[in-house]
Design a protein around this motif. Structure first.
Motif, mmCIF file in Angstrom:
data_model
loop_
_atom_site.group_PDB
_atom_site.id
_atom_site.type_symbol
_atom_site.label_atom_id
_atom_site.label_comp_id
_atom_site.label_asym_id
_atom_site.label_seq_id
_atom_site.Cartn_x
_atom_site.Cartn_y
_atom_site.Cartn_z
ATOM 1 N N TYR A 128 22.143 -22.887 -19.882
ATOM 2 C CA TYR A 128 20.739 -23.255 -20.090
ATOM 3 C C TYR A 128 19.823 -22.332 -19.281
ATOM 4 O O TYR A 128 18.808 -21.842 -19.791
ATOM 5 C CB TYR A 128 20.517 -24.716 -19.699
ATOM 6 N N ARG A 129 20.177 -22.085 -18.028
ATOM 7 C CA ARG A 129 19.346 -21.217 -17.194
ATOM 8 C C ARG A 129 19.286 -19.802 -17.745
ATOM 9 O O ARG A 129 18.232 -19.169 -17.754
ATOM 10 C CB ARG A 129 19.911 -21.165 -15.769
ATOM 11 N N GLU A 130 20.424 -19.312 -18.203
ATOM 12 C CA GLU A 130 20.486 -17.911 -18.619
ATOM 13 C C GLU A 130 19.849 -17.664 -19.981
ATOM 14 O O GLU A 130 19.522 -16.515 -20.294
ATOM 15 C CB GLU A 130 21.938 -17.438 -18.583
ATOM 16 N N VAL A 131 19.679 -18.700 -20.800
ATOM 17 C CA VAL A 131 18.998 -18.504 -22.083
ATOM 18 C C VAL A 131 17.512 -18.851 -21.971
ATOM 19 O O VAL A 131 16.778 -18.762 -22.959
ATOM 20 C CB VAL A 131 19.642 -19.333 -23.227
ATOM 21 N N HIS A 132 17.061 -19.218 -20.771
ATOM 22 C CA HIS A 132 15.648 -19.571 -20.591
ATOM 23 C C HIS A 132 14.739 -18.429 -21.020
ATOM 24 O O HIS A 132 13.729 -18.651 -21.707
ATOM 25 C CB HIS A 132 15.393 -19.952 -19.131
ATOM 26 N N ASP A 133 15.075 -17.197 -20.634
ATOM 27 C CA ASP A 133 14.253 -16.056 -21.039
ATOM 28 C C ASP A 133 14.327 -15.821 -22.547
ATOM 29 O O ASP A 133 13.385 -15.296 -23.150
ATOM 30 C CB ASP A 133 14.698 -14.793 -20.297
ATOM 31 N N MET A 134 15.432 -16.201 -23.154
ATOM 32 C CA MET A 134 15.543 -16.092 -24.602
ATOM 33 C C MET A 134 14.562 -17.049 -25.281
ATOM 34 O O MET A 134 13.982 -16.739 -26.330
ATOM 35 C CB MET A 134 16.973 -16.411 -25.041
ATOM 36 N N LEU A 135 14.361 -18.225 -24.659
ATOM 37 C CA LEU A 135 13.395 -19.178 -25.210
ATOM 38 C C LEU A 135 11.975 -18.649 -25.061
ATOM 39 O O LEU A 135 11.141 -18.855 -25.950
ATOM 40 C CB LEU A 135 13.541 -20.534 -24.506
ATOM 41 N N HIS A 136 11.691 -17.976 -23.943
ATOM 42 C CA HIS A 136 10.388 -17.326 -23.808
ATOM 43 C C HIS A 136 10.181 -16.333 -24.943
ATOM 44 O O HIS A 136 9.089 -16.245 -25.518
ATOM 45 C CB HIS A 136 10.308 -16.594 -22.465
ATOM 46 N N THR A 137 11.235 -15.586 -25.267
ATOM 47 C CA THR A 137 11.137 -14.596 -26.335
ATOM 48 C C THR A 137 10.946 -15.266 -27.684
ATOM 49 O O THR A 137 10.089 -14.845 -28.489
ATOM 50 C CB THR A 137 12.411 -13.726 -26.367
ATOM 51 N N LEU A 138 11.713 -16.306 -27.962
ATOM 52 C CA LEU A 138 11.590 -17.025 -29.233
ATOM 53 C C LEU A 138 10.216 -17.655 -29.400
ATOM 54 O O LEU A 138 9.636 -17.648 -30.495
ATOM 55 C CB LEU A 138 12.666 -18.111 -29.324
ATOM 56 N N LEU A 139 9.692 -18.215 -28.301
ATOM 57 C CA LEU A 139 8.413 -18.915 -28.372
ATOM 58 C C LEU A 139 7.220 -17.988 -28.175
ATOM 59 O O LEU A 139 6.077 -18.402 -28.384
ATOM 60 C CB LEU A 139 8.379 -20.025 -27.318
ATOM 61 N N GLY A 140 7.487 -16.755 -27.756
ATOM 62 C CA GLY A 140 6.391 -15.820 -27.526
ATOM 63 C C GLY A 140 5.534 -16.191 -26.334
ATOM 64 O O GLY A 140 4.323 -15.953 -26.331
ATOM 65 N N MET A 141 6.147 -16.754 -25.294
ATOM 66 C CA MET A 141 5.410 -17.227 -24.126
ATOM 67 C C MET A 141 5.552 -16.265 -22.954
ATOM 68 O O MET A 141 6.660 -15.809 -22.656
ATOM 69 C CB MET A 141 5.924 -18.604 -23.700
#
Length: 266
Positions: free
Chosen positions: A160-173
């Motif tokens: 979960y921690r390591e994909v956090h930046d991937m979620l930023h990328t997916l969400l454009g945040m």
């Protein structure tokens, strides 16, 4: 909840082990808690110790959101039941089950940065690399799991921690306070982790009035809707999707593009 620490690209990044907090030698850790180690960074703790750690880390994280180490401790000491539910979700999904079996990690040592750089514009890998560069962050800043007394669940929260930046990328945040709060709302809906819920609820306290208005009127509804609509993001084997266009992945997950004007807010 905390904005990501800026990385000065003029200085070489330190190895992960150099930034890890000091822990007692293995023999002392085993004797002091009367339990064996389940994984390299494991620190066995009693239920009372977990309560004390949770209370202390929650207070410190609320006082200073930049204490990412306290946020990590809070997540590990309060999320056991939720982590079991997330683990079960992963086991029921073919892609998630494969992740649990193969245990991929996201770090500078596992990423082929030159390959990501060579990918087409708009691909997940290229956009993830752009996110790291624009926000001057590194995947190596994630703390290792220490207080989860189950080896498999320890991997789930590490993932979960390591994909956090991937979620930023997916969400454009972006990685400013507003962007982190929006991602925490998405994660709270997706995971149900107490740490994410706490960050979503109390993170906005530090926002300026203009950002708070946009957050409440636009971004929270957007994040909640996308969080409910998207399948569990822990079931995505991102390392095998680098070449997939980001727009196509968003469409697959049901994630709509973010409001454009949020990058001018803090």
């Amino acid at each position: 909840l905390q904005p990501r620490r800026l990385i000065d690209r003029k200085e070489p990044l330190q190895p992960r082990h150099a930034r890890r907090p000091h822990v007692p030698p293995v023999s002392l850790r085993v004797c002091s808690h009367g339990a064996r180690l389940l994984y390299p960074d494991h620190i066995p703790t009693s239920p009372l110790q977990k309560v004390l750690l949770a209370a202390g880390s929650a207070g410190m994280a609320l006082y200073n959101p930049y204490r990412h180490d306290m946020v990590a401790v809070l997540g590990e000491t309060t999320g056991c039941h939720t982590l079991k539910a997330l683990r079960d979700q992963m086991k029921r999904d073919p892609e998630g089950a494969q992740i649990l079996q193969e245990r991929p990690r996201i770090s500078r040592s596992t990423l082929d940065l030159s390959k990501l750089q060579s990918l087409p514009e708009g691909s997940l890998g290229r956009e993830y690399l752009r996110f790291l560069d624009v926000n001057r962050v590194s995947p190596d800043t994630r703390a290792p799991t220490r207080f989860v007394d189950d080896e498999e669940l320890a991997y789930v929260i590490q993932r979960y921690r390591e994909v956090h930046d991937m979620l930023h990328t997916l969400l454009g945040m972006p990685t400013n306070m507003l962007g982190e709060v929006v991602v925490k709302w998405f994660e709270a809906v997706q995971t149900g982790l107490p740490m994410c819920i706490l960050g979503a609820l109390f993170g906005p306290i530090r926002l300026r009035a203009q950002s708070l208005q946009v957050l409440v009127s636009e971004l929270i509804p957007w994040a909640v809707q996308n969080g409910h609509r998207a399948p569990c993001v822990l079931n995505l084997y991102y390392e095998r999707r680098w070449e997939q266009p980001l727009a196509a992945l968003r469409e697959e997950l049901g994630i709509t593009p973010p409001p454009k004007h949020i990058w001018g807010l803090a």
